[in-house]
Design a protein around this motif. Structure first.
Motif, mmCIF file in Angstrom:
data_model
loop_
_atom_site.group_PDB
_atom_site.id
_atom_site.type_symbol
_atom_site.label_atom_id
_atom_site.label_comp_id
_atom_site.label_asym_id
_atom_site.label_seq_id
_atom_site.Cartn_x
_atom_site.Cartn_y
_atom_site.Cartn_z
ATOM 1 N N ALA A 154 4.473 5.356 2.030
ATOM 2 C CA ALA A 154 4.225 5.802 0.658
ATOM 3 C C ALA A 154 2.789 6.281 0.477
ATOM 4 O O ALA A 154 2.542 7.326 -0.137
ATOM 5 C CB ALA A 154 4.539 4.677 -0.329
ATOM 6 N N VAL A 155 1.839 5.528 1.024
ATOM 7 C CA VAL A 155 0.429 5.920 0.921
ATOM 8 C C VAL A 155 0.185 7.204 1.693
ATOM 9 O O VAL A 155 -0.475 8.125 1.201
ATOM 10 C CB VAL A 155 -0.501 4.782 1.411
ATOM 11 C CG1 VAL A 155 -1.941 5.260 1.534
ATOM 12 C CG2 VAL A 155 -0.410 3.587 0.471
ATOM 13 N N LEU A 156 0.718 7.294 2.887
ATOM 14 C CA LEU A 156 0.543 8.490 3.705
ATOM 15 C C LEU A 156 1.122 9.723 3.016
ATOM 16 O O LEU A 156 0.478 10.775 2.953
ATOM 17 C CB LEU A 156 1.197 8.284 5.073
ATOM 18 C CG LEU A 156 0.965 9.375 6.105
ATOM 19 C CD1 LEU A 156 -0.519 9.522 6.400
ATOM 20 C CD2 LEU A 156 1.721 9.040 7.389
ATOM 21 N N ASN A 196 7.226 -4.500 2.348
ATOM 22 C CA ASN A 196 7.357 -4.026 3.715
ATOM 23 C C ASN A 196 6.179 -3.128 4.083
ATOM 24 O O ASN A 196 5.949 -2.100 3.459
ATOM 25 C CB ASN A 196 8.682 -3.267 3.848
ATOM 26 C CG ASN A 196 8.939 -2.791 5.245
ATOM 27 O OD1 ASN A 196 8.057 -2.304 5.941
ATOM 28 N ND2 ASN A 196 10.188 -2.917 5.660
ATOM 29 N N TYR A 197 5.430 -3.490 5.125
ATOM 30 C CA TYR A 197 4.251 -2.730 5.535
ATOM 31 C C TYR A 197 4.597 -1.277 5.831
ATOM 32 O O TYR A 197 3.869 -0.373 5.430
ATOM 33 C CB TYR A 197 3.592 -3.363 6.770
ATOM 34 C CG TYR A 197 2.479 -2.500 7.315
ATOM 35 C CD1 TYR A 197 1.217 -2.520 6.730
ATOM 36 C CD2 TYR A 197 2.697 -1.644 8.386
ATOM 37 C CE1 TYR A 197 0.199 -1.712 7.205
ATOM 38 C CE2 TYR A 197 1.689 -0.836 8.872
ATOM 39 C CZ TYR A 197 0.437 -0.868 8.282
ATOM 40 O OH TYR A 197 -0.553 -0.066 8.744
ATOM 41 N N ASP A 198 5.697 -1.038 6.538
ATOM 42 C CA ASP A 198 6.069 0.339 6.875
ATOM 43 C C ASP A 198 6.325 1.171 5.632
ATOM 44 O O ASP A 198 5.947 2.341 5.571
ATOM 45 C CB ASP A 198 7.306 0.352 7.787
ATOM 46 C CG ASP A 198 7.009 -0.221 9.165
ATOM 47 O OD1 ASP A 198 5.846 -0.108 9.617
ATOM 48 O OD2 ASP A 198 7.926 -0.787 9.780
ATOM 49 N N ASP A 199 6.967 0.577 4.620
ATOM 50 C CA ASP A 199 7.204 1.285 3.361
ATOM 51 C C ASP A 199 5.889 1.598 2.654
ATOM 52 O O ASP A 199 5.694 2.689 2.127
ATOM 53 C CB ASP A 199 8.095 0.467 2.428
ATOM 54 C CG ASP A 199 9.527 0.357 2.914
ATOM 55 O OD1 ASP A 199 9.927 1.148 3.793
ATOM 56 O OD2 ASP A 199 10.236 -0.527 2.415
#
Length: 122
Positions: free
Chosen positions: A97-99, A90-93
């Motif tokens: 996580a990276v942010l 999932n892109y949002d996940d």
């Protein structure tokens, strides 16, 4: 009390690091098996000992940056594909996580910056 907080923080970072190693190793194994390669063949082609490759694939070690590029070549995939873990589709996940990691860890931020710069993305 501060000691406990520090220890919990170190353990969390240790667990996070172990997750990445295990996921990366599982992804390597998945790609290697898809290609029909043995661990010995991959280790020979990237120039490391089979024992060291086995440690990477089993999640106990992480390859050097130059070996990540070699793995990408040998497995005929983009570097980014080596880091596509099934549980993190999932892109949002991924973005969150990276942010969160960038916000909380200066060293990781520098590493990400250097990595993206080396790929010509910055």
């Amino acid at each position: 009390m501060m000691c406990c907080i520090l220890n919990k923080s170190k353990n969390k970072m240790f667990n996070y690091s172990m997750d990445i190693k295990k996921n990366f190793g599982a992804r390597l194994k998945e790609l290697r098996v898809q290609k029909g390669y043995t661990q010995e063949k991959i280790s020979e082609q990237i120039g490391i000992q089979p024992e060291n490759y086995s440690r990477i694939e089993n999640g106990f070690a992480f390859p050097k940056p130059e070996n990540i590029a070699k793995l990408s070549d040998v497995l005929q995939v983009e570097v980014a594909e080596l880091f596509q873990f099934k549980h993190f589709d999932n892109y949002d996940d991924i973005f969150q996580a990276v942010l969160n990691k960038i916000k909380s860890d200066k060293d990781t931020t520098v590493i990400i910056y250097r990595f993206l710069k080396s790929l010509g993305k910055l």
